[in-house]
Design an enzyme around this catalytic site. Structure first.
Site, PDB file in Angstrom:
ATOM      1  N   GLU A  61      39.049  20.623  21.894  1.00 25.69           N
ATOM      2  CA  GLU A  61      38.204  20.877  21.209  1.00 25.69           C
ATOM      3  C   GLU A  61      39.257  20.398  20.053  1.00 25.69           C
ATOM      4  OE1 GLU A  61      36.099  24.448  22.194  1.00 25.69           O
ATOM      5  OE2 GLU A  61      37.934  24.831  22.037  1.00 25.69           O
ATOM      6  N   PRO A  62      39.700  19.566  20.093  1.00 23.72           N
ATOM      7  CA  PRO A  62      41.171  18.907  18.152  1.00 23.72           C
ATOM      8  C   PRO A  62      39.501  19.755  17.233  1.00 23.72           C
ATOM      9  CG  PRO A  62      39.788  17.236  19.115  1.00 23.72           C
ATOM     10  CD  PRO A  62      39.246  17.986  20.484  1.00 23.72           C
ATOM     11  N   GLY A  63      40.685  20.495  16.179  1.00 24.30           N
ATOM     12  CA  GLY A  63      40.468  20.212  14.505  1.00 24.30           C
ATOM     13  C   GLY A  63      41.340  19.838  14.121  1.00 24.30           C
ATOM     14  N   ARG A  64      42.795  20.236  14.083  1.00 20.77           N
ATOM     15  CA  ARG A  64      43.356  19.772  12.600  1.00 20.77           C
ATOM     16  C   ARG A  64      44.546  17.891  12.818  1.00 20.77           C
ATOM     17  NH1 ARG A  64      47.617  22.816  11.707  1.00 20.77           N
ATOM     18  NH2 ARG A  64      47.273  24.434  13.492  1.00 20.77           N
TER      19      ARG A  64
ATOM     20  N   ARG B 290      48.922  27.726   3.867  1.00 22.21           N
ATOM     21  CA  ARG B 290      49.362  27.516   4.640  1.00 22.21           C
ATOM     22  C   ARG B 290      51.570  27.633   4.745  1.00 22.21           C
ATOM     23  NH1 ARG B 290      50.006  23.900   7.907  1.00 22.21           N
ATOM     24  NH2 ARG B 290      49.715  25.121   9.962  1.00 22.21           N
TER      25      ARG B 290
ATOM     26  N   TYR C 275      52.836  30.769   7.330  1.00 21.67           N
ATOM     27  CA  TYR C 275      53.284  30.230   8.585  1.00 21.67           C
ATOM     28  C   TYR C 275      54.865  29.682   8.199  1.00 21.67           C
ATOM     29  CZ  TYR C 275      48.039  29.659   9.214  1.00 21.67           C
ATOM     30  OH  TYR C 275      46.995  30.088   9.750  1.00 21.67           O
TER      31      TYR C 275
ATOM     32  N   CYS D 149      50.078  34.355  -8.692  1.00 24.56           N
ATOM     33  CA  CYS D 149      51.283  35.266  -9.557  1.00 24.56           C
ATOM     34  C   CYS D 149      52.128  36.096  -8.141  1.00 24.56           C
ATOM     35  CB  CYS D 149      49.994  36.545 -10.332  1.00 24.56           C
ATOM     36  SG  CYS D 149      49.809  36.174 -12.183  1.00 24.56           S
TER      37      CYS D 149
HETATM   38  N1  LLP Z   1      39.358  25.901  19.830  1.00 23.28           N
HETATM   39  C1  LLP Z   1      39.436  26.455  19.120  1.00 23.28           C
HETATM   40  C2  LLP Z   1      38.766  27.890  20.226  1.00 23.28           C
HETATM   41  C3  LLP Z   1      40.248  27.276  18.311  1.00 23.28           C
HETATM   42  O1  LLP Z   1      40.715  28.511  17.892  1.00 23.28           O
HETATM   43  C4  LLP Z   1      41.122  26.516  17.555  1.00 23.28           C
HETATM   44  C5  LLP Z   1      41.884  26.468  16.453  1.00 23.28           C
HETATM   45  C6  LLP Z   1      40.619  24.802  18.075  1.00 23.28           C
HETATM   46  C7  LLP Z   1      39.780  24.850  19.051  1.00 23.28           C
HETATM   47  C8  LLP Z   1      41.763  24.130  17.053  1.00 23.28           C
HETATM   48  O2  LLP Z   1      42.505  23.847  17.058  1.00 23.28           O
HETATM   49  P1  LLP Z   1      43.692  22.614  16.373  1.00 23.28           P
HETATM   50  O3  LLP Z   1      43.323  21.377  17.394  1.00 23.28           O
HETATM   51  O4  LLP Z   1      42.924  22.695  15.009  1.00 23.28           O
HETATM   52  O5  LLP Z   1      45.057  23.360  16.744  1.00 23.28           O
HETATM   53  N2  LLP Z   1      45.163  28.813  10.766  1.00 23.28           N
HETATM   54  C9  LLP Z   1      45.939  27.996  11.591  1.00 23.28           C
HETATM   55  C10 LLP Z   1      45.623  27.231  12.849  1.00 23.28           C
HETATM   56  C11 LLP Z   1      44.467  27.962  13.436  1.00 23.28           C
HETATM   57  C12 LLP Z   1      43.870  27.769  14.913  1.00 23.28           C
HETATM   58  C13 LLP Z   1      42.922  28.772  15.458  1.00 23.28           C
HETATM   59  N3  LLP Z   1      42.033  28.053  16.484  1.00 23.28           N
HETATM   60  C14 LLP Z   1      46.746  26.595  10.524  1.00 23.28           C
HETATM   61  O6  LLP Z   1      46.281  26.544  10.217  1.00 23.28           O
HETATM   62  O7  LLP Z   1      47.930  26.316  11.331  1.00 23.28           O
END
Ligand code: LLP
Length: 424
Positions: A281-284, A321, A325, A352
């Site tokens: 499940e890639p997002g970033r 971010r 972080y 602010c």
């Molecule tokens: N699958 C699940 C169940 C997740 O909780 C997440 C991210 C992903 C997939 C996708 O992860 P990725 O491939 O994007 O790393 N807001 C934070 C990141 C929080 C991620 C939460 N879950 C940031 O800006 O670094």
């Protein structure tokens, strides 16, 4: 809306075939720009390399990284599935006409209303996080429902504390070390309207170590073998790190992902398990590098102690971010990228808060009023984590494809800010 570029512009940052400057002239700042081709290429890369002759596999885009109606269309067209974690993300996918059977509904605290909505819309798979969610789900079912269970394999993936998810005291999922997990799995297997497919885990985000994923897979496969679980799907989550600066060294996905599947196929054989479909499940890693935030520089300030600030027309409201972080970014002056950096600046904005820092230490040419500052690799967790702090309207989002640009989210207006206010 489209725009054509006919000239090349030395010294200017290009996004697709357009200069950042012409994007700013047309759409204003602050502006989130997404290179559509880069997003598509990344999705195609995942689809191409996450395959194995002995294993079925599936790539699911984690929409929390970046989600709009237009993004849903890209995901649909490129043939990925979609991970949503809330009624709002699910609604966005539904309104975009995304195929519901390709949706995985995650989240650690889904409400009865959200689950009812998911069932009514025909959401393909519900990923349960705890026994309470099962109690909410059961009365809603009148036909079989695919279900995965989120478990926590207790892997420390060495990332920021706020984005690590599988240490033993994590709020997410049920520990593989907890006997209650097996009880719930038994119940899921026995429920007539639950099609219990398997397990899901996600070990954290912005991960650079191949070993963390191998350990995750090994732990889960051993768990399946040790307890003789009848499981046909295993979702290993996302978390693949990207380079925000030259200090970041992400995994090379085209090598790492096939080798991970090889390793899993070997393990499945060695443990004598039945075939298991493997999902990620890639997002970033799909959207981050495709995104650039463009700001207009107002002025600079040098404090009595010699600290240099550059003020841009955005803030932590569109870039959280760094404050949240301590994240690091790379920036360039988009209208003068050929000028040698000379000054160390702290890039700050309009909010602010002393913590309103976009980049702690950006090495840039001496900045001038009216320059365009481009902060790179802001495609993930920027638009989706933006806020209206200080009643700052959210920026527009523009997709660029070659020499065409189109607004996919319009800039918020002051009227948008008071839309839900009552009691005048
Ligand atoms: N699958 C699940 C169940 C997740 O909780 C997440 C991210 C992903 C997939 C996708 O992860 P990725 O491939 O994007 O790393 N807001 C934070 C990141 C929080 C991620 C939460 N879950 C940031 O800006 O670094």
């Amino acid at each position: 809306m489209t725009q054509k570029s006919t000239l090349t512009h030395p010294g200017h940052l290009m996004i697709g075939q357009l200069t950042a400057t012409e994007l700013v002239e047309r759409f204003g700042t602050p502006l989130y720009v997404m290179d559509e081709k880069m997003i598509r290429n990344q999705m195609q890369l995942f689809k191409r390399v996450f395959v194995h002759p002995k294993l079925a596999s599936e790539v699911i885009y984690a929409s929390k990284a970046f989600l709009t109606l237009a993004m849903c269309n890209l995901v649909e067209q490129e043939g990925l599935s979609l991970d949503v974690v809330s009624g709002g993300e699910l609604y966005t996918a539904y309104k975009a006409g995304f195929p519901m059977e390709r949706i995985y509904f995650h989240g650690n605290n889904k409400s009865a209303q959200e689950l009812a909505m998911a069932i009514e819309l025909g959401c393909g798979t519900i990923v349960l996080d705890n026994p309470f969610e099962l109690q909410l789900l059961l009365p809603l079912l009148d036909k079989p429902q695919r279900v995965l269970l989120r478990v926590n394999p207790g892997i420390d993936a060495h990332t920021h504390e706020y984005i690590a998810t599988t240490k033993h005291d994590s709020k997410f999922g049920l520990s593989t070390a907890d006997p209650a997990t097996l009880t719930l799995i038994q119940q899921l297997s026995d429920e007539p309207l639950i099609r219990f497919m398997g397990l899901h885990a996600h070990i954290g985000s912005q991960i650079f170590e191949a070993d963390s994923y191998r350990k995750e897979a090994e732990t889960l496969l051993r768990f399946i073998r040790n307890h003789q679980l009848n499981i046909v799907e295993l979702n290993l989550g996302g978390g693949f790190g990207i380079a925000y600066t030259e200090q970041d060294h992400p995994l090379t996905l085209s090598e790492f992902l096939p080798s991970l599947l090889d390793h899993i196929a070997d393990q499945i054989e060695a443990l004598k398990l039945n075939p298991i479909k493997i999902m990620i499940e890639p997002g970033r890693s799909i959207v981050a590098n495709a995104g650039t935030t463009l700001y207009t520089i107002a002025t600079t300030k040098t404090t009595v102690n010699g600290k240099n600030y550059v003020f841009v027309d955005g803030s932590m409201a569109d870039h959280i971010r760094t404050a949240l972080y301590g994240a690091h970014y790379t920036a360039v002056v988009a209208n003068r990228i050929d000028v040698t950096p000379a000054v160390h600046y702290t890039v700050t904005g309009k909010a602010c808060e002393s913590g309103d820092i976009i980049i702690k230490d950006a090495y840039l040419p001496a900045c001038q009023s009216g320059d365009i500052l481009a902060v790179l690799s802001t495609g993930a967790y920027h638009y989706t984590m933006s806020s209206n702090y200080n009643r700052l309207p959210r920026p527009a989002v523009v997709f660029v494809s070659d020499n065409e640009a189109r607004i996919v989210v319009r800039r918020e207006t002051y009227e948008d800010l008071i839309r839900n206010d009552l009691g005048v």
